[in-house]
Write an enzyme that holds these catalytic residues in place. Structure first.
Site, PDB file in Angstrom:
ATOM      1  CG  LEU A   1      -2.098  -1.004   1.113  1.00  0.00           C
ATOM      2  CD1 LEU A   1      -2.825  -1.109   2.445  1.00  0.00           C
ATOM      3  CD2 LEU A   1      -3.077  -0.597   0.009  1.00  0.00           C
ATOM      4  CE  LYS A   2       5.153   5.930   1.698  1.00  0.00           C
ATOM      5  NZ  LYS A   2       6.498   6.007   2.182  1.00  0.00           N
ATOM      6  CB  VAL A   3       4.943   0.477  -3.183  1.00  0.00           C
ATOM      7  CG1 VAL A   3       5.209   0.537  -4.676  1.00  0.00           C
ATOM      8  CG2 VAL A   3       6.226   0.086  -2.442  1.00  0.00           C
TER       9      VAL A   3
END
EC number: 1.1.1.31
Length: 322
Positions: free
Chosen positions: A166-168
């Site tokens: 999700l961060k990517v």
């Protein structure tokens, strides 16, 4: 609880500062001895190396610039991992690397939380940054007080690997926003629009975004300083592209973003500040995209507030096992 922190870079130093400011028992390690000395002067202790940090602390947090550096650091700490120890990884990293390292730490009896942050250095500095946390629910409940010191909005994303994915994804979206803001600003300048007025028009409209309201300001100031560089952008969007390719998604925008940053790195260097990707258009058109009245660096004008868990719509957070 004794907390160790490895990696006092642009983001890590701000996160470690939140721990120290809020009274946590903190020991730090970084290859930059000057940064370590700054924290020691403020009341932190210094570790000889990452292994010593794991041996002496209850929780060790890492915030490092690449999956390879993260892997090397965890490998160094691994002999000191015992039951009761917790490793928290706050870098933007590859989910496959994260899962592999987590399995090794867990096999040694330790607990693992992947908890990358999102929101910029200015929010990391005030403890108001967002945090994604991937781990089992029991571990999440146990480290939540620490996470809510480090950040304001904390989202439990599921098992190890989910937070990294999700961060990517969020960094990919931020990059797409940055490039579209650059194109919009240059086009409006060429069309004779006042850039300060253009900034406000975007801000109050459906065209606004977090990137516009933050990076847009330092672009117009001319400093372009958000403490983030082109090589880091390329790493993050490359990780997103890898996820898409793994799942056979025929993306069209993502490869273009990668090509644009490849060109920016070739022209201006890997360590150039990422908003200076706009230089490609400035140099191509001969236009200067600056305006008076904008800050050289972003600061978070919201007061530091206690953090809390963000719960997705329609979901009740599970109760940790007794």
């Amino acid at each position: 609880m004794k907390v160790g922190f490895v990696g006092l870079g642009n983001v890590g130093s701000k996160l470690a500062g939140s721990l120290l400011r809020n009274g946590h028992d903190l020991t730090v390690f970084d290859l930059d001895t000057g940064k370590v000395a700054e924290f020691v002067a403020l009341g932190a202790r210094e570790a000889r190396d990452a292994a010593a940090l794991m041996r002496d602390a209850d929780v060790v947090i890492t915030c490092l610039p690449s999956p390879a550096i993260c892997a090397a650091t965890v490998t160094e700490m691994l002999p000191e991992v015992t039951p009761g120890k917790t490793w928290m990884e706050m870098s933007t990293t590859d989910d496959g690397v994260m899962k592999s390292l987590a399995a090794q730490v867990q096999a040694a009896g330790g607990a693992v939380v992947e908890c990358p942050v999102s929101g910029g250095c200015h929010r990391a500095a005030t403890g108001n940054i967002a945090i994604f946390a991937g781990c089992d629910r029991d571990t999440f409940e146990r480290v939540l007080p620490l996470l809510t010191t480090l950040g304001r909005r904390v989202l439990h994303t599921g098992e190890i690997g989910t937070a990294s994915v999700l961060k990517v994804m969020t960094n990919y979206l931020a990059t797409a926003n940055l490039l579209s803001v650059c194109e919009a600003m240059v086009t409006m300048k060429a069309a004779g629009m006042d850039l300060a007025t253009t900034y406000e028009a975007i801000k109050i409209s459906s065209g606004t975004s977090f990137v516009h309201e933050t990076e847009g300001q330092v672009i117009l100031n001319g400093s372009r300083d958000i403490s983030f560089t082109m090589d880091l952008v390329k790493k993050d969007i490359g990780l997103f592209q890898k996820i898409a390719e793994t799942h056979d998604i025929p993306l069209e925008i993502s490869p273009l973003l990668g090509a644009i940053f490849d060109d920016g790195i070739a022209k201006y260097g890997a360590r150039e500040l990422s908003p200076n990707i706009i230089k490609r258009l400035e140099h191509a058109t001969g236009l200067s995209i600056t305006a008076p009245g904008f800050p050289a660096q972003m600061t978070d004008d919201e007061p530091e507030e206690p953090g809390y868990e963000v719960v997705p719509p329609g979901r009740i957070p599970p109760v940790a096992a007794e």
